[in-house]
Design a protein around this motif. Structure first.
Motif, PDB file in Angstrom:
ATOM      1  N   ARG A 137      30.486  40.859  92.482  1.00 30.04           N
ATOM      2  CA  ARG A 137      31.126  41.167  91.167  1.00 30.04           C
ATOM      3  C   ARG A 137      30.489  40.218  90.325  1.00 30.04           C
ATOM      4  O   ARG A 137      31.179  40.217  89.060  1.00 30.04           O
ATOM      5  CB  ARG A 137      32.354  41.361  91.397  1.00 30.04           C
ATOM      6  N   ILE A 138      29.752  39.260  90.641  1.00 29.45           N
ATOM      7  CA  ILE A 138      29.155  38.160  89.539  1.00 29.45           C
ATOM      8  C   ILE A 138      27.951  38.652  88.724  1.00 29.45           C
ATOM      9  O   ILE A 138      27.079  39.279  89.407  1.00 29.45           O
ATOM     10  CB  ILE A 138      28.795  36.772  90.266  1.00 29.45           C
TER      11      ILE A 138
ATOM     12  N   ALA B  32      30.034  33.622  86.090  1.00 29.78           N
ATOM     13  CA  ALA B  32      30.247  32.508  87.219  1.00 29.78           C
ATOM     14  C   ALA B  32      31.344  31.624  86.805  1.00 29.78           C
ATOM     15  O   ALA B  32      32.168  31.030  87.586  1.00 29.78           O
ATOM     16  CB  ALA B  32      28.839  31.703  87.433  1.00 29.78           C
ATOM     17  N   GLY B  33      31.406  31.405  85.335  1.00 29.44           N
ATOM     18  CA  GLY B  33      32.416  30.254  84.857  1.00 29.44           C
ATOM     19  C   GLY B  33      33.960  30.889  85.093  1.00 29.44           C
ATOM     20  O   GLY B  33      34.847  30.271  85.407  1.00 29.44           O
ATOM     21  N   GLN B  34      33.993  32.330  84.984  1.00 29.07           N
ATOM     22  CA  GLN B  34      35.238  32.955  85.349  1.00 29.07           C
ATOM     23  C   GLN B  34      35.614  32.994  86.631  1.00 29.07           C
ATOM     24  O   GLN B  34      36.828  32.590  87.192  1.00 29.07           O
ATOM     25  CB  GLN B  34      35.221  34.404  84.908  1.00 29.07           C
ATOM     26  N   VAL B  35      34.603  33.059  87.687  1.00 26.12           N
ATOM     27  CA  VAL B  35      34.711  32.768  89.121  1.00 26.12           C
ATOM     28  C   VAL B  35      35.271  31.170  89.336  1.00 26.12           C
ATOM     29  O   VAL B  35      36.243  31.048  90.218  1.00 26.12           O
ATOM     30  CB  VAL B  35      33.446  32.765  89.784  1.00 26.12           C
ATOM     31  N   VAL B  36      34.878  30.322  88.607  1.00 23.50           N
ATOM     32  CA  VAL B  36      35.340  28.793  88.812  1.00 23.50           C
ATOM     33  C   VAL B  36      36.668  28.990  88.516  1.00 23.50           C
ATOM     34  O   VAL B  36      37.556  28.136  89.160  1.00 23.50           O
ATOM     35  CB  VAL B  36      34.449  27.668  88.008  1.00 23.50           C
ATOM     36  N   SER B  37      37.050  29.330  87.075  1.00 17.50           N
ATOM     37  CA  SER B  37      38.433  29.375  86.889  1.00 17.50           C
ATOM     38  C   SER B  37      39.322  30.199  87.931  1.00 17.50           C
ATOM     39  O   SER B  37      40.546  29.683  88.399  1.00 17.50           O
ATOM     40  CB  SER B  37      38.645  30.219  85.755  1.00 17.50           C
ATOM     41  N   VAL B  38      38.958  31.351  88.615  1.00 19.34           N
ATOM     42  CA  VAL B  38      39.675  31.772  89.734  1.00 19.34           C
ATOM     43  C   VAL B  38      39.766  31.048  90.641  1.00 19.34           C
ATOM     44  O   VAL B  38      40.844  30.915  91.395  1.00 19.34           O
ATOM     45  CB  VAL B  38      38.930  33.358  89.938  1.00 19.34           C
ATOM     46  N   LEU B  39      38.651  30.643  91.134  1.00 20.55           N
ATOM     47  CA  LEU B  39      38.771  29.568  92.438  1.00 20.55           C
ATOM     48  C   LEU B  39      39.798  28.344  92.075  1.00 20.55           C
ATOM     49  O   LEU B  39      40.418  28.193  93.400  1.00 20.55           O
ATOM     50  CB  LEU B  39      37.248  28.977  92.818  1.00 20.55           C
TER      51      LEU B  39
END
Length: 146
Positions: free
Chosen positions: A116-117, A90-97
């Protein structure tokens, strides 16, 4: 661009190898079935436990490629390629967003990576990426299928 595809391919295949090595060795004693041809039919829940997110080094390199792209449409293409074989925290998704300029594009990016989370603990942080209530509601629907 070729280097990114190579990194993603290596990450994908190493993840697949490690997933197989972790799961198959002890799969028969966890209620999985051995097929007549010798393959092991694994329970979906067991398979999902062995999924691993992109490593920190690979993710850092991927974020570098995202930041190099000047437009969101190119970032989206890179994200689609990465999500074919990689999983995200989820932290990586925040960075991507955060790498996307426009809120609507963030929603589209979330749609791409939502399946993919690998962890559910950071969903609130993902929702905080959206400023507008209507888009936050849309993100909620994407994440939780409401």
């Amino acid at each position: 661009m070729k280097k990114l595809f190579l990194v993603l391919a290596i990450s994908f295949f190493s993840m697949q190898f490690s997933n197989a090595a972790c799961g198959i060795a002890s799969s028969l004693d966890k209620g999985n079935m051995e097929m007549p041809d010798g393959r092991v039919k694994r329970d979906k829940r067991e398979r999902d436990k062995n999924v691993r997110p992109m490593t920190h080094a690979d993710f850092k390199e991927f974020c570098g490629y995202l930041k190099e792209e000047p437009f969101d449409d190119r970032r989206m293409k890179l994200l689609r390629v990465a999500s074919m074989g990689c999983y995200f925290t989820a932290g990586q998704v925040v960075s991507v967003l955060d790498s996307f300029s426009f809120e609507n594009n963030k929603v589209d990016a979330l749609q791409v990576v939502s399946g993919r989370i690998v962890d559910g603990r950071g969903m609130n942080e993902i929702l905080e990426c959206f400023k507008f209530p209507s888009l936050k509601e849309k993100a909620l629907e994407i994440l939780f299928g409401r």
